[in-house]
Design an enzyme around this catalytic site. Structure first.
Site, PDB file in Angstrom:
ATOM      1  N   ASP A  83       0.871  -1.176   0.000  1.00 39.71           N
ATOM      2  CA  ASP A  83       0.000   0.000   0.000  1.00 39.71           C
ATOM      3  C   ASP A  83       0.908   1.227   0.000  1.00 39.71           C
ATOM      4  O   ASP A  83       1.756   1.363   0.886  1.00 39.71           O
ATOM      5  CB  ASP A  83      -0.891  -0.046   1.243  1.00 39.71           C
ATOM      6  CG  ASP A  83      -2.004   0.980   1.212  1.00 39.71           C
ATOM      7  OD1 ASP A  83      -1.904   1.969   0.449  1.00 39.71           O
ATOM      8  OD2 ASP A  83      -2.978   0.801   1.968  1.00 39.71           O
ATOM      9  N   ASP A  94      -3.128   7.118  -3.369  1.00 33.59           N
ATOM     10  CA  ASP A  94      -3.159   6.059  -2.371  1.00 33.59           C
ATOM     11  C   ASP A  94      -3.616   4.800  -3.109  1.00 33.59           C
ATOM     12  O   ASP A  94      -4.743   4.776  -3.625  1.00 33.59           O
ATOM     13  CB  ASP A  94      -4.166   6.475  -1.275  1.00 33.59           C
ATOM     14  CG  ASP A  94      -4.251   5.494  -0.125  1.00 33.59           C
ATOM     15  OD1 ASP A  94      -3.508   4.500  -0.121  1.00 33.59           O
ATOM     16  OD2 ASP A  94      -5.087   5.742   0.781  1.00 33.59           O
ATOM     17  N   HIS A 154     -11.985   5.906   1.748  1.00 38.45           N
ATOM     18  CA  HIS A 154     -12.051   7.181   2.459  1.00 38.45           C
ATOM     19  C   HIS A 154     -11.923   8.348   1.504  1.00 38.45           C
ATOM     20  O   HIS A 154     -11.375   8.213   0.411  1.00 38.45           O
ATOM     21  CB  HIS A 154     -10.921   7.243   3.486  1.00 38.45           C
ATOM     22  CG  HIS A 154      -9.586   6.847   2.898  1.00 38.45           C
ATOM     23  ND1 HIS A 154      -8.738   7.760   2.335  1.00 38.45           N
ATOM     24  CD2 HIS A 154      -8.997   5.632   2.737  1.00 38.45           C
ATOM     25  CE1 HIS A 154      -7.669   7.120   1.872  1.00 38.45           C
ATOM     26  NE2 HIS A 154      -7.801   5.820   2.097  1.00 38.45           N
ATOM     27  N   HIS A 162      -7.703  10.626   5.570  1.00 37.05           N
ATOM     28  CA  HIS A 162      -8.970  10.001   5.974  1.00 37.05           C
ATOM     29  C   HIS A 162      -9.980  11.077   6.322  1.00 37.05           C
ATOM     30  O   HIS A 162     -10.274  11.344   7.478  1.00 37.05           O
ATOM     31  CB  HIS A 162      -8.740   9.019   7.111  1.00 37.05           C
ATOM     32  CG  HIS A 162      -7.923   7.841   6.667  1.00 37.05           C
ATOM     33  ND1 HIS A 162      -6.573   7.781   6.824  1.00 37.05           N
ATOM     34  CD2 HIS A 162      -8.269   6.711   5.999  1.00 37.05           C
ATOM     35  CE1 HIS A 162      -6.113   6.643   6.280  1.00 37.05           C
ATOM     36  NE2 HIS A 162      -7.120   5.997   5.779  1.00 37.05           N
ATOM     37  N   GLU A 187     -10.834   1.033  -1.091  1.00 35.68           N
ATOM     38  CA  GLU A 187      -9.965  -0.096  -0.803  1.00 35.68           C
ATOM     39  C   GLU A 187     -10.801  -1.245  -0.284  1.00 35.68           C
ATOM     40  O   GLU A 187     -11.472  -1.131   0.728  1.00 35.68           O
ATOM     41  CB  GLU A 187      -8.821   0.263   0.141  1.00 35.68           C
ATOM     42  CG  GLU A 187      -9.153   1.136   1.305  1.00 35.68           C
ATOM     43  CD  GLU A 187      -7.891   1.665   1.984  1.00 35.68           C
ATOM     44  OE1 GLU A 187      -6.967   0.885   2.214  1.00 35.68           O
ATOM     45  OE2 GLU A 187      -7.847   2.872   2.295  1.00 35.68           O
ATOM     46  N   GLU A 283      -6.619  -1.337  -3.878  1.00 36.77           N
ATOM     47  CA  GLU A 283      -7.023   0.061  -3.682  1.00 36.77           C
ATOM     48  C   GLU A 283      -6.627   0.947  -4.853  1.00 36.77           C
ATOM     49  O   GLU A 283      -5.544   0.799  -5.418  1.00 36.77           O
ATOM     50  CB  GLU A 283      -6.364   0.604  -2.401  1.00 36.77           C
ATOM     51  CG  GLU A 283      -6.643   2.086  -2.133  1.00 36.77           C
ATOM     52  CD  GLU A 283      -6.068   2.587  -0.815  1.00 36.77           C
ATOM     53  OE1 GLU A 283      -5.071   2.025  -0.340  1.00 36.77           O
ATOM     54  OE2 GLU A 283      -6.637   3.559  -0.273  1.00 36.77           O
TER      55      GLU A 283
HETATM   56 MN    MN Z   1      -3.707   2.862   1.042  1.00 39.58          MN
HETATM   57 MN    MN Z   2      -6.357   4.321   1.679  1.00 41.09          MN
END
Ligand code: MN
Ligand code: MN
Length: 304
Positions: A83, A94, A154, A162, A187, A283
């Protein structure tokens, strides 16, 4: 909203870093070496890291990054979640993929990938987050695996990975709607574990600054905090990023402890699936549009 070109740039760097990571995760490599290589790959594109690269193995779902003296060597039987993200100013990416070196969990990973695609196909302005969660849950059911209920996608806003929105991996009844132009990361966390929840472990290597005043603390701790705020703002960082010739591990750890006691830092403990089930995660980051969305981190999935 951050500059659109910056969003596309950090998105494409994130996607390239995922492709790069796939080529270096091999039996015999150490986790710290893999983390350093991936982080250097991202930084070599003249951007910052959005957060420390997470390399969470098997039943660890998220927030594991190796510490400076991590001894883990990849043995070829792991399911590894990579990640990562890039940052330019307040433009962030992300993204994550799961690599199955054991070859025993293709079904789980395929489910997570198909669930992400199904979720993305639903994204548009006005859709509610539980409708997206329902898509994920349906794919999970089809593959006979379980959604993780206390992890999810998020919103991404200035200074925060977030923000406002939480996008569940199941229909949690939350009818909060996505807005046009909003940046989100979806994700899909799925598991073969029966619990479907993650718990915090005692392992913490990732923190972020809460940007408060710490006048009363030791000069050394104040200067460490200043360094953190100047270099990472309120975005997550790893303890190992602070260790260098002037600041040895003991000094950094003492400083971090003091900052935690002052409520100046947010800790991100590694998260483990409660029934110790293997976890897969996939994700991508996207911008919500009127009738669909624009994925900024477009990389190739394993099975779809
Ligand atoms: Mn992530
Ligand atoms: Mn994330």
């Amino acid at each position: 909203m951050p500059n659109i070109n910056d969003l596309k740039e950090v998105g494409s760097i994130g996607a390239k870093a995922i492709e790069y990571a796939k080529t270096i995760i091999k039996p015999g490599s150490s986790l710290i070496e893999i983390a350093n290589k991936i982080e250097n790959f991202i930084k070599s594109n003249n951007v910052q890291l959005a957060f420390p690269v997470n390399l969470s193995i098997n039943e660890i779902a998220a927030h594991y990054t190796p510490s400076i003296n991590d001894k883990t060597i990849i043995n070829g039987n792991e399911v590894i979640k990579i990640d990562l993200g890039a940052r330019k100013g307040d433009a962030l990416s992300d993204c994550a993929i799961t690599i199955d070196l054991s070859n025993n969990y293709q079904n789980l990973i395929k489910a997570s990938e198909e669930a992400l695609n199904a979720a993305i196909s639903k994204v548009k302005a006005g859709i509610s987050v539980n409708e997206i969660g329902r898509e994920v849950e349906e794919v999970a059911k089809k593959y006979n695996v379980n959604p993780i209920k206390n992890l999810g996608g998020h919103g991404i806003e200035k200074g925060s990975l977030h923000a406002r929105i939480f996008i569940p991996n199941y229909d949690n009844g939350d009818d909060t709607k996505l807005d046009e132009g909003e940046i989100i990361a979806i994700e899909t966390f799925l598991t073969i574990g029966k619990s479907g929840f993650v718990d915090e472990t005692d392992y913490v290597e990732i923190y972020s600054s809460l940007g408060i005043n710490i006048r009363s603390r030791r000069a050394e701790t104040r200067s460490l905090y200043e360094f953190i705020n100047n270099n990472f703002s309120t975005y997550p960082f790893a303890t190992r990023w602070l260790i260098n010739d002037e600041n040895d591990e003991f000094k950094v750890k003492t400083g971090i402890s003091e900052l935690l006691r002052s409520n100046a830092l947010e800790p991100y403990p590694a998260l483990i699936e409660k029934s110790n089930g293997i976890v897969a995660q996939t994700e991508k980051t996207m911008i919500v549009e009127k009738v669909s969305c624009m994925v900024t981190t477009e990389f190739k999935l394993n099975y779809i």
